[in-house]
Design an enzyme around this catalytic site. Sequence first.
Site, short mmCIF file in Angstrom:
data_model
loop_
_atom_site.label_atom_id
_atom_site.label_comp_id
_atom_site.label_asym_id
_atom_site.label_seq_id
_atom_site.Cartn_x
_atom_site.Cartn_y
_atom_site.Cartn_z
N ARG A 37 0.86 -1.24 -0.63
CA ARG A 37 0.06 -0.21 0.12
C ARG A 37 0.31 0.95 -0.27
O ARG A 37 0.33 2.77 0.48
CB ARG A 37 -0.89 -0.04 1.35
CG ARG A 37 -2.28 -1.43 1.26
CD ARG A 37 -3.22 -1.14 0.17
NE ARG A 37 -3.48 -2.04 -0.40
CZ ARG A 37 -4.70 -3.17 -1.14
NH1 ARG A 37 -4.08 -1.61 -2.48
NH2 ARG A 37 -4.96 -3.60 -0.92
N HIS A 67 7.50 -6.87 -7.11
CA HIS A 67 6.72 -6.05 -7.11
C HIS A 67 6.38 -5.24 -6.71
O HIS A 67 6.62 -5.07 -5.69
CB HIS A 67 5.72 -7.73 -6.73
CG HIS A 67 4.09 -7.02 -7.58
ND1 HIS A 67 4.12 -6.49 -7.56
CD2 HIS A 67 2.89 -7.95 -8.52
CE1 HIS A 67 2.26 -6.16 -7.67
NE2 HIS A 67 2.53 -7.89 -8.26
N TYR A 70 1.09 -1.37 -4.95
CA TYR A 70 -0.33 -1.39 -5.66
C TYR A 70 -0.28 -0.31 -5.74
O TYR A 70 -1.08 0.71 -7.02
CB TYR A 70 -1.40 -2.09 -4.80
CG TYR A 70 -0.86 -3.41 -4.94
CD1 TYR A 70 -1.48 -4.27 -5.92
CD2 TYR A 70 -1.89 -4.20 -3.80
CE1 TYR A 70 -1.13 -5.51 -5.64
CE2 TYR A 70 -1.84 -5.90 -3.48
CZ TYR A 70 -1.27 -6.49 -4.79
OH TYR A 70 -0.95 -7.72 -4.34
N HIS A 107 2.33 -2.06 -12.35
CA HIS A 107 0.38 -2.57 -12.60
C HIS A 107 1.14 -0.65 -13.53
O HIS A 107 1.09 -0.85 -12.84
CB HIS A 107 -0.80 -2.53 -11.88
CG HIS A 107 -0.72 -3.58 -11.34
ND1 HIS A 107 -1.55 -4.09 -9.75
CD2 HIS A 107 0.00 -4.75 -10.90
CE1 HIS A 107 -2.22 -4.70 -9.58
NE2 HIS A 107 -0.71 -5.89 -10.15
N GLU A 142 2.65 -5.41 -16.31
CA GLU A 142 1.65 -6.25 -16.11
C GLU A 142 0.17 -6.71 -16.50
O GLU A 142 -0.38 -5.47 -16.55
CB GLU A 142 0.85 -6.74 -14.63
CG GLU A 142 0.49 -7.82 -13.92
CD GLU A 142 0.51 -8.07 -12.45
OE1 GLU A 142 -0.17 -8.77 -11.93
OE2 GLU A 142 0.51 -7.70 -11.80
N ASP A 176 -0.25 -12.34 -16.55
CA ASP A 176 -1.24 -12.67 -15.50
C ASP A 176 -2.84 -13.75 -16.22
O ASP A 176 -3.19 -12.77 -16.45
CB ASP A 176 -1.76 -11.58 -14.61
CG ASP A 176 -2.32 -11.78 -13.20
OD1 ASP A 176 -3.50 -12.65 -13.11
OD2 ASP A 176 -2.27 -11.75 -12.19
N HIS A 179 -5.84 -11.96 -15.05
CA HIS A 179 -5.82 -10.81 -16.03
C HIS A 179 -6.70 -11.51 -16.61
O HIS A 179 -7.73 -10.49 -17.61
CB HIS A 179 -5.09 -9.77 -15.35
CG HIS A 179 -4.84 -9.76 -13.90
ND1 HIS A 179 -3.88 -9.29 -13.76
CD2 HIS A 179 -5.66 -9.90 -12.55
CE1 HIS A 179 -3.62 -8.09 -12.36
NE2 HIS A 179 -4.79 -9.44 -11.57
N HIS A 211 1.91 -15.19 -14.45
CA HIS A 211 1.95 -14.71 -12.81
C HIS A 211 -0.04 -16.23 -12.85
O HIS A 211 -0.49 -16.14 -14.12
CB HIS A 211 0.95 -14.06 -12.52
CG HIS A 211 1.78 -12.58 -11.53
ND1 HIS A 211 0.82 -11.69 -11.48
CD2 HIS A 211 2.67 -12.86 -10.97
CE1 HIS A 211 2.05 -10.61 -10.55
NE2 HIS A 211 3.73 -11.78 -10.51
N ASP A 224 -10.98 -8.40 -11.23
CA ASP A 224 -9.83 -9.42 -10.72
C ASP A 224 -10.06 -10.07 -9.41
O ASP A 224 -9.85 -9.10 -7.81
CB ASP A 224 -8.24 -7.88 -10.37
CG ASP A 224 -7.19 -8.52 -9.99
OD1 ASP A 224 -6.54 -10.19 -9.78
OD2 ASP A 224 -6.30 -7.79 -9.98
N HIS A 226 -8.36 -13.38 -7.91
CA HIS A 226 -7.76 -14.65 -7.30
C HIS A 226 -8.35 -15.73 -6.96
O HIS A 226 -8.77 -15.89 -5.77
CB HIS A 226 -6.05 -14.14 -7.63
CG HIS A 226 -5.20 -13.45 -8.05
ND1 HIS A 226 -4.42 -13.02 -7.81
CD2 HIS A 226 -5.97 -12.92 -9.11
CE1 HIS A 226 -3.61 -12.09 -8.47
NE2 HIS A 226 -4.79 -12.03 -9.51
N GLU A 256 0.30 -16.61 -7.48
CA GLU A 256 -0.40 -15.41 -6.72
C GLU A 256 -1.94 -15.78 -5.90
O GLU A 256 -2.58 -14.75 -5.78
CB GLU A 256 -1.25 -13.98 -6.96
CG GLU A 256 0.86 -13.04 -7.63
CD GLU A 256 0.27 -12.14 -8.64
OE1 GLU A 256 1.04 -11.06 -8.08
OE2 GLU A 256 -0.32 -12.49 -9.00
#
Length: 275
Positions: A37, A67, A70, A107, A142, A176, A179, A211, A224, A226, A256
């Site tokens: 975050r 990664h 976000y 992203h 991604e 991904d 995605h 991914h 999205d 998972h 993930e």
Amino acid sequence: MLIIGPHLSIAGGYKKAGKEAISIGANTFQFFTRNPRGGKAKALDPKDVESLVEIMKANDFGELLAHAPYTLNMCSAKPETREFARMAFKEDLLRLEELPCQLYNFHPGSHTGQGVNTGIKGIVDLLNDEMWPDQKTTAVLETMSGKGTEIGRNFEELKAIIEGVELKEKIGVCLDTCHVYSGGYDIVGNLESILEEFDRIIGLNYLKCVHLNDSKMLFGSHKDRHEKIGFGTLGLDAFKRIVTQPLLKDLPFFLETPQENTLDYKKEIDLLRSF
């Protein structure tokens, strides 16, 4: 040999993450460069990093995948959000020079109402400003599911970013599975044709990693969510075709999927290796 690993926390250090990967049969792993975050990144411990290097050499590891948080949004309408993206992106790339990691996944971002073309220009401008010819890390875009104002919802948008990047040898794509399926690419029924489309539009030489995620959502939902491998709408047979697809055989795969603990990843790794 299949190069596969989970997403691991580095809160206890890189050496611990490397040992954790080995304990579940992985030969790579993904990690967040900082709190997902946002916030500051933890200072590197050179001895800890060297221990990870030794673990990777002794256990024939593939490439690791870092990664980005976000909250990194290079094309937001808010100047303060773009400034955080610039700071985090450059700082992460500099830190990765000290780590045995050559892939940095992020992203592409959300244009937040400015329009796709404006958003893509913002991403390209930042990448061209902050990347440098001698960096050892490849920045990896991604593929996204396309919710809201996300950029990267289709291969054409990713192509437009890559075309604008000056250092094309330092840019790539992470596919991904959740995605792209939610985004309307039928990798369940037409995997080979989707890869051919990727090659025609972007070029498979830009595909750097995958991914592996099942999805809780229906095909083309643009959502999205998972799911564990084989428990979602993609299904187990799709993942068997993915990990045995010759065009993908040399790429690292990263899980993930939602798990209670790291040991749950071992079941998926063992299953995927059995194919």
